[in-house]
Motif scaffolding. Structure first.
Motif, mmCIF file in Angstrom:
data_model
loop_
_atom_site.group_PDB
_atom_site.id
_atom_site.type_symbol
_atom_site.label_atom_id
_atom_site.label_comp_id
_atom_site.label_asym_id
_atom_site.label_seq_id
_atom_site.Cartn_x
_atom_site.Cartn_y
_atom_site.Cartn_z
ATOM 1 N N LEU A 33 4.109 9.487 -9.268
ATOM 2 C CA LEU A 33 4.780 9.440 -7.965
ATOM 3 C C LEU A 33 6.035 8.582 -8.034
ATOM 4 C CD1 LEU A 33 1.682 8.929 -5.605
ATOM 5 C CD2 LEU A 33 2.694 11.078 -6.409
ATOM 6 N N SER A 34 6.998 8.934 -7.214
ATOM 7 C CA SER A 34 8.221 8.132 -7.123
ATOM 8 C C SER A 34 7.894 6.766 -6.536
ATOM 9 C CB SER A 34 9.247 8.838 -6.249
ATOM 10 O OG SER A 34 8.754 8.963 -4.915
ATOM 11 N N GLU A 35 8.746 5.805 -6.825
ATOM 12 C CA GLU A 35 8.579 4.488 -6.226
ATOM 13 C C GLU A 35 8.984 4.545 -4.750
ATOM 14 O OE1 GLU A 35 6.709 2.632 -7.934
ATOM 15 O OE2 GLU A 35 7.969 1.092 -8.866
ATOM 16 N N PRO A 36 8.343 3.773 -3.877
ATOM 17 C CA PRO A 36 8.731 3.788 -2.455
ATOM 18 C C PRO A 36 10.136 3.246 -2.258
ATOM 19 C CG PRO A 36 7.163 2.028 -2.908
ATOM 20 C CD PRO A 36 7.230 2.850 -4.151
ATOM 21 N N GLN A 37 10.807 3.783 -1.258
ATOM 22 C CA GLN A 37 12.180 3.359 -0.991
ATOM 23 C C GLN A 37 12.230 1.956 -0.395
ATOM 24 O OE1 GLN A 37 13.936 6.434 1.420
ATOM 25 N NE2 GLN A 37 13.744 8.001 -0.173
ATOM 26 N N LYS A 38 11.166 1.561 0.288
ATOM 27 C CA LYS A 38 11.078 0.197 0.806
ATOM 28 C C LYS A 38 9.625 -0.221 0.851
ATOM 29 C CE LYS A 38 11.427 1.769 5.630
ATOM 30 N NZ LYS A 38 12.211 1.644 6.884
ATOM 31 N N SER A 39 9.386 -1.513 0.885
ATOM 32 C CA SER A 39 8.026 -2.025 0.852
ATOM 33 C C SER A 39 7.352 -1.875 2.209
ATOM 34 C CB SER A 39 8.029 -3.495 0.428
ATOM 35 O OG SER A 39 8.764 -4.265 1.364
ATOM 36 N N GLY A 40 6.031 -2.061 2.223
ATOM 37 C CA GLY A 40 5.280 -1.970 3.472
ATOM 38 C C GLY A 40 4.894 -0.541 3.809
ATOM 39 N N TYR A 41 4.230 -0.372 4.943
ATOM 40 C CA TYR A 41 3.659 0.928 5.302
ATOM 41 C C TYR A 41 4.117 1.409 6.683
ATOM 42 C CZ TYR A 41 1.105 -0.146 1.169
ATOM 43 O OH TYR A 41 0.815 -0.463 -0.131
ATOM 44 N N GLN A 42 5.261 0.871 7.139
ATOM 45 C CA GLN A 42 5.798 1.317 8.418
ATOM 46 C C GLN A 42 6.264 2.773 8.336
ATOM 47 O OE1 GLN A 42 5.726 -0.309 11.417
ATOM 48 N NE2 GLN A 42 4.398 -1.675 10.233
ATOM 49 N N ASP A 43 6.753 3.200 7.171
ATOM 50 C CA ASP A 43 7.152 4.601 7.013
ATOM 51 C C ASP A 43 5.934 5.524 7.105
ATOM 52 O OD1 ASP A 43 9.754 3.869 6.762
ATOM 53 O OD2 ASP A 43 9.955 4.367 4.634
ATOM 54 N N VAL A 44 4.815 5.096 6.554
ATOM 55 C CA VAL A 44 3.582 5.894 6.665
ATOM 56 C C VAL A 44 3.163 6.000 8.123
ATOM 57 C CG1 VAL A 44 1.185 6.131 5.915
ATOM 58 C CG2 VAL A 44 2.857 5.072 4.393
ATOM 59 N N LEU A 45 3.227 4.884 8.820
ATOM 60 C CA LEU A 45 2.891 4.885 10.240
ATOM 61 C C LEU A 45 3.804 5.826 11.010
ATOM 62 C CD1 LEU A 45 1.337 3.740 12.668
ATOM 63 C CD2 LEU A 45 2.953 1.824 12.698
ATOM 64 N N GLU A 46 5.087 5.805 10.680
ATOM 65 C CA GLU A 46 6.056 6.665 11.366
ATOM 66 C C GLU A 46 5.739 8.150 11.116
ATOM 67 O OE1 GLU A 46 10.901 7.321 11.350
ATOM 68 O OE2 GLU A 46 10.075 5.303 11.005
#
Length: 373
Positions: A64-77
């Motif tokens: 898998l690609s590395e996440p563009q930013k840390s944390g899981y707010q993008d998942v929540l979004e």
């Protein structure tokens, strides 16, 4: 069904794709790959003998690609968008690393109320990456394809052990397992952060499925390294069953002074230790590299302290190796989770959370101690 590989092996390019290396080099962080079983077929004897039966010829996977930013707010979004709670340009394709893995698992585990559990498996020493891929296939057959098993997802912890089982490689693997334990600790904290971020949204409910850990041989040393660094006040009970197989750690790990496995009852609902007094590999480990430190997987714990209601010991010394009959399995007595149908059946019963006293083919020997025969 999902199978992920979490590896701190070195990454190289192979035929234009990122691949995990067979090299015995451990990196500080895990990279994550998702296995692809589409079109997979059981290899023939001829294919197994070919020199090109390695890597993706064994099992296809994509890092898998590395996440563009840390944390899981993008998942929540993304999850809020999918539930039509908010608008967003983000999709699951924008997620990387643990974001993508946790997202996939949450979606699949939330899709049914039936048992849809996750198994985290930590292998022992003397595995190269190609052997790990073959091990994943065996684990899939035992736990995902088995209709008696509650497991539908596997997280395989791939750490760069040496490819030899002999003592000269032992200390290299011991050091590598310690480094990998720190990576596992970071994964634990990522998971806790994921739960905090996602379930802050009242419309996103926990899936109520379970997570289990199985550690084999020196994989227990990796788990111990994680527990050493895990602060007691930060422990959240997020694991259901912890199963310790042929554990190559000191039999004193449950003593208060060790500050390691004594933390397991705070992390898990139940801990089961499988013991084999004829384990030849652990005998070599003790008398060549761990003098005066009997191995947990050979002797059982030195004491249960005050946590006997959580920990159980299963003595499987007398079980038959009826599934694999090669010299390695018959004489070594170190891999009976692969070689014995009785041990496999007992593990499935534990994963199904059957009362310890009601598990078939066990004979009660003492407080929380059983003989499997």
């Amino acid at each position: 069904m999902s199978v992920f590989i979490l590896s701190n092996r070195r990454i190289l390019m192979e035929n234009g794709k990122e691949s995990f290396s067979n090299e015995e080099i451990s990196l500080p962080n895990f990279r994550i790959a998702k296995c692809n079983f589409d079109g997979w077929k059981e290899p023939t004897k001829e294919e197994l003998k070919k020199k090109n039966y390695k890597g993706r010829a064994i099992l296809n996977y994509k890092i898998l690609s590395e996440p563009q930013k840390s944390g899981y707010q993008d998942v929540l979004e993304v999850l809020r968008k999918e539930k039509k709670l908010a608008e967003s340009k983000l999709t699951s394709a924008n997620l990387g690393g643990t974001q993508k893995m946790f997202y996939d698992l949450y979606k699949e585990m939330s899709a049914t109320k039936q048992r849809n559990d996750v198994l985290i498996f930590i292998h022992g020493y003397a595995y190269d990456f190609d052997e790990e891929l073959q091990s994943i296939l065996e684990l899939k057959k035992m736990y995902i394809d088995n209709p008696s098993s509650p497991v539908n997802h596997i997280l395989f912890i791939s750490w760069p052990a040496s490819s030899s089982v002999f003592p000269l490689t032992y200390f290299d693997d011991k050091a590598s397992s310690i480094n990998s334990g720190n990576s596992l600790l970071r994964l634990f904290y990522f998971y806790i952060q994921f739960m905090k971020d996602i379930f802050s949204e009242k419309d996103l409910a926990p899936c109520h499925q379970r997570i289990h850990i199985i550690a084999h041989s020196m994989g227990n040393r990796l788990l111990q390294s994680m527990l050493y660094s895990l602060k007691t006040e930060n422990i959240t009970r997020v694991i259901d069953q912890v199963i310790l197989l042929s554990a190559d750690v000191s039999f004193r790990v449950f003593e208060e002074s060790e500050e390691s496995f004594v933390k397991l009852p705070k992390l898990a609902n139940r801990v089961t230790v499988y013991v084999n007094r004829k384990d030849a590999v652990l005998a070599i480990s003790q008398f060549s590299k761990n003098i005066l430190s009997p191995r947990l997987g050979k002797m059982g714990p030195s004491t249960f302290s005050k946590i006997t209601d959580i920990i159980s010991v299963v003595d499987c010394t007398e079980v038959k190796n009826d599934l694999k009959t090669s010299f390695k399995f018959q004489v070594g007595s170190h891999w009976n989770y692969l070689s014995s149908s009785e041990v496999q059946g007992d593990i499935i019963a534990v994963l199904n959370d059957i009362d310890q006293k009601l598990i078939a083919k066990r004979k009660k020997m003492g407080d929380q101690s059983y003989l499997l025969a």
